[in-house]
Design an enzyme around this catalytic site. Structure first.
Site, mmCIF file in Angstrom:
data_model
loop_
_atom_site.group_PDB
_atom_site.id
_atom_site.type_symbol
_atom_site.label_atom_id
_atom_site.label_comp_id
_atom_site.label_asym_id
_atom_site.label_seq_id
_atom_site.Cartn_x
_atom_site.Cartn_y
_atom_site.Cartn_z
ATOM 1 N N TYR A 15 16.397 -99.179 75.302
ATOM 2 C CA TYR A 15 16.019 -98.028 74.471
ATOM 3 C C TYR A 15 15.355 -96.925 75.292
ATOM 4 O O TYR A 15 14.356 -96.346 74.863
ATOM 5 C CB TYR A 15 15.080 -98.491 73.335
ATOM 6 C CG TYR A 15 15.836 -99.081 72.181
ATOM 7 C CD1 TYR A 15 16.506 -98.257 71.290
ATOM 8 C CD2 TYR A 15 15.902 -100.453 71.999
ATOM 9 C CE1 TYR A 15 17.226 -98.796 70.237
ATOM 10 C CE2 TYR A 15 16.636 -100.996 70.944
ATOM 11 C CZ TYR A 15 17.288 -100.159 70.064
ATOM 12 O OH TYR A 15 18.005 -100.686 69.024
ATOM 13 N N TYR A 142 16.988 -102.849 59.689
ATOM 14 C CA TYR A 142 17.230 -103.175 61.095
ATOM 15 C C TYR A 142 17.254 -104.687 61.227
ATOM 16 O O TYR A 142 16.274 -105.363 60.890
ATOM 17 C CB TYR A 142 16.158 -102.591 62.018
ATOM 18 C CG TYR A 142 16.418 -102.991 63.457
ATOM 19 C CD1 TYR A 142 17.397 -102.342 64.217
ATOM 20 C CD2 TYR A 142 15.735 -104.051 64.044
ATOM 21 C CE1 TYR A 142 17.674 -102.733 65.517
ATOM 22 C CE2 TYR A 142 16.008 -104.451 65.348
ATOM 23 C CZ TYR A 142 16.979 -103.788 66.075
ATOM 24 O OH TYR A 142 17.259 -104.189 67.360
ATOM 25 N N ASP A 234 15.373 -111.910 56.415
ATOM 26 C CA ASP A 234 15.171 -111.724 57.852
ATOM 27 C C ASP A 234 13.676 -111.554 58.099
ATOM 28 O O ASP A 234 13.129 -110.466 57.947
ATOM 29 C CB ASP A 234 15.963 -110.496 58.326
ATOM 30 C CG ASP A 234 15.734 -110.200 59.806
ATOM 31 O OD1 ASP A 234 14.900 -110.873 60.445
ATOM 32 O OD2 ASP A 234 16.405 -109.268 60.324
ATOM 33 N N LYS A 263 10.589 -113.355 67.381
ATOM 34 C CA LYS A 263 9.357 -112.611 67.673
ATOM 35 C C LYS A 263 8.104 -113.503 67.737
ATOM 36 O O LYS A 263 7.916 -114.192 68.733
ATOM 37 C CB LYS A 263 9.202 -111.465 66.682
ATOM 38 C CG LYS A 263 10.306 -110.413 66.901
ATOM 39 C CD LYS A 263 9.959 -109.035 66.407
ATOM 40 C CE LYS A 263 10.916 -108.011 66.974
ATOM 41 N NZ LYS A 263 11.804 -107.390 65.994
HETATM 42 C C1 LIG Z 1 13.382 -107.201 66.134
HETATM 43 C C2 LIG Z 1 14.159 -107.582 64.937
HETATM 44 C C3 LIG Z 1 15.389 -108.247 65.041
HETATM 45 C C4 LIG Z 1 16.066 -108.484 66.361
HETATM 46 O O1 LIG Z 1 15.350 -109.385 67.164
HETATM 47 P P1 LIG Z 1 15.611 -109.397 68.736
HETATM 48 O O2 LIG Z 1 14.867 -110.586 69.215
HETATM 49 O O3 LIG Z 1 15.080 -108.108 69.270
HETATM 50 O O4 LIG Z 1 17.088 -109.536 68.941
HETATM 51 C C5 LIG Z 1 16.011 -108.648 63.878
HETATM 52 N N1 LIG Z 1 15.463 -108.414 62.676
HETATM 53 C C6 LIG Z 1 14.288 -107.789 62.538
HETATM 54 C C7 LIG Z 1 13.718 -107.579 61.170
HETATM 55 C C8 LIG Z 1 13.604 -107.325 63.654
HETATM 56 O O5 LIG Z 1 12.456 -106.649 63.518
#
Ligand SMILES: *Cc1c(COP(=O)(O)O)cnc(C)c1O
Length: 421
Positions: A15, A142, A234, A263
């Site tokens: 990015y 996202y 998610d 994360k």
């Molecule tokens: C960051 C994020 C992802 C992607 O995760 P990465 O480990 O960066 O591939 C997917 N969904 C959400 C809600 C996110 O914030």
């Protein structure tokens, strides 16, 4: 040669417009909420290093557990073989997730956790012999940067080069009092072809820390349940305490069919992704017909060292001190929001648990808007704080171990910026 010069010779950063970006800051160590550069300057990591860190940097307990694991078993193929860490992590996580979650599928990161979730839903219907391929998602969503995850994310400048190749998705508005019944009719209308509905519960992170109410999400989820539309929550960003509860789905009564995590999962120590699902989803892949198998896996699936980091992070996460820290941050954010909300430069403030966001008033001056993000980023970096505004949205998302003094310092610098910029 300095680290920066060596970096500029060989590295392509994520990015980052490599032509115009400021040179990267080389970080040599971390401790708690602090990061230190090679000259000993310190930075408060107010974005938890892209939202992954929850217990602070180089946490000694996680480091010890990871180190012990490295001396026992660094990795093993996860097809045909298994190991204690993967099993224990699955057992312990399922115990604290919504109780309909029954199976854990490992992968490498948030995007892959989402890819797996999408494939589970699409193949669920395929295995049942039903032609249901449409995916419903929220506008401004996202879900990651791989192609499937990108397809279910909102179309934006970031996806423009690929838009033609992304599969079609039905994008709906975030639910509110005004549109809730319309959204439900839309879902009913689509149900015969809908494979699933994917959403970030309560907070859309990368979309600009956009927040919506649990009650409306719950209604939408109950409606999906009644209509037989599978749900993917998610929680890659919202999981592990960010929203004030362990998981954002703890704010609603209906349970998703599938959940995605990454994360904070390892405390931000290592890359690990995880997709959980119900028995119903799992059972649709059980067959004497090999073609009904979920054909998905990554080289480092369920890496034992990453699992050790996740188990150590979970130990810390479940301590009452962590809950108290989360509550403390939530309370301090609330007070700060109250204090600044009427400042003429503050357009709006919003907060969900440890996530605080404010929009900077830009008026109609678009050139100011375009440069504001970079101005703010540099301003705070020079003040020893890492904040990465999303456009004109400034947000604070600290590791839970951040001290009162550090948090108070961030607030003070934001107030100063409001008066100076
Ligand atoms: C960051 C994020 C992802 C992607 O995760 P990465 O480990 O960066 O591939 C997917 N969904 C959400 C809600 C996110 O914030």
């Amino acid at each position: 040669m300095s680290l920066t010069d060596r970096d500029l010779k060989v590295i392509w950063h994520p990015y980052t417009q490599m032509k115009t970006a400021a040179p990267p800051v080389p970080i040599v160590r971390g401790k708690g909420a602090l990061l230190f550069d090679e000259h000993g300057n310190q930075y408060i990591d107010a974005v938890s290093s892209w939202w992954v860190n929850i217990h602070g940097h180089a946490h000694p307990y996680i480091a010890q557990k990871v180190s012990e694991q490295l001396h026992k078993l660094e990795h093993v193929i996860f097809a045909g073989f298994t190991h204690e860490g993967a099993i224990e992590l699955a057992e312990r996580l399922l115990k604290i997730l919504p109780d309909n979650q029954q199976k854990v599928f490992y992968s490498d990161n948030g995007s892959t956790a989402v890819e797996v979730a999408i494939k589970m839903c699409l193949q669920y219907w395929h295995n049942k012999g039903e032609k249901r391929t449409k995916i419903i998602a929220f506008k401004n969503a996202y879900h990651g940067d791989t192609f499937g995850a990108m397809a279910v994310s909102g179309r934006s400048a970031f996806t423009a080069a690929f838009d033609q190749l992304l599969f079609e998705v039905e994008f709906i508005d975030l639910p509110d009092a005004a549109n809730s019944s319309n959204l439900k009719s839309l879902i009913s209308h689509l149900k015969a072809e809908a494979a699933c509905f994917i959403f970030e519960p309560l907070v859309q992170g990368a979309g600009g820390m956009l927040m919506y109410e649990a009650g409306y999400l719950d209604e939408l989820m109950m409606h999906c349940r009644n209509e037989g539309v599978l749900m993917i929550a998610d929680e890659v960003f919202t999981g592990f305490g960010r929203t004030g509860k362990r998981f954002a789905c703890n704010h609603v009564t209906e349970q998703p069919d599938i959940m995605c995590f990454s994360k904070g999962l390892t405390g931000g120590t290592m890359a690990l992704g995880l997709t959980t699902c119900t028995q119903q989803i799992f059972d649709a892949f059980l067959s004497d017909d090999r073609l009904k198998t979920l054909f998905h896996g990554h080289s480092f699936t369920a890496n034992p060292v990453a699992c050790a980091a996740a188990l150590a992070s979970l130990d810390l996460f479940l301590q009452s001190a962590t809950t108290e820290n989360i509550e403390k941050i939530t309370g301090m954010h609330r007070q700060f929001g109250e204090k600044i909300k009427d400042h003429p430069k503050v357009k709006t403030t919003r907060q969900t648990g440890t996530i605080f966001a404010m929009e900077w008033e830009t008026g109609s001056d678009t050139s100011y808007f375009n440069s504001l993000r970079d101005t703010l980023y540099t301003y705070f970096l020079n003040a020893g704080i890492i904040l990465r505004p999303l456009g004109n949205t400034l947000y604070i998302l600290p590791p839970y171990c951040i001290t009162n003094d550090q948090l108070t310092y961030i607030y003070a610098k934001i107030e100063q910026a409001l008066n100076e910029i």
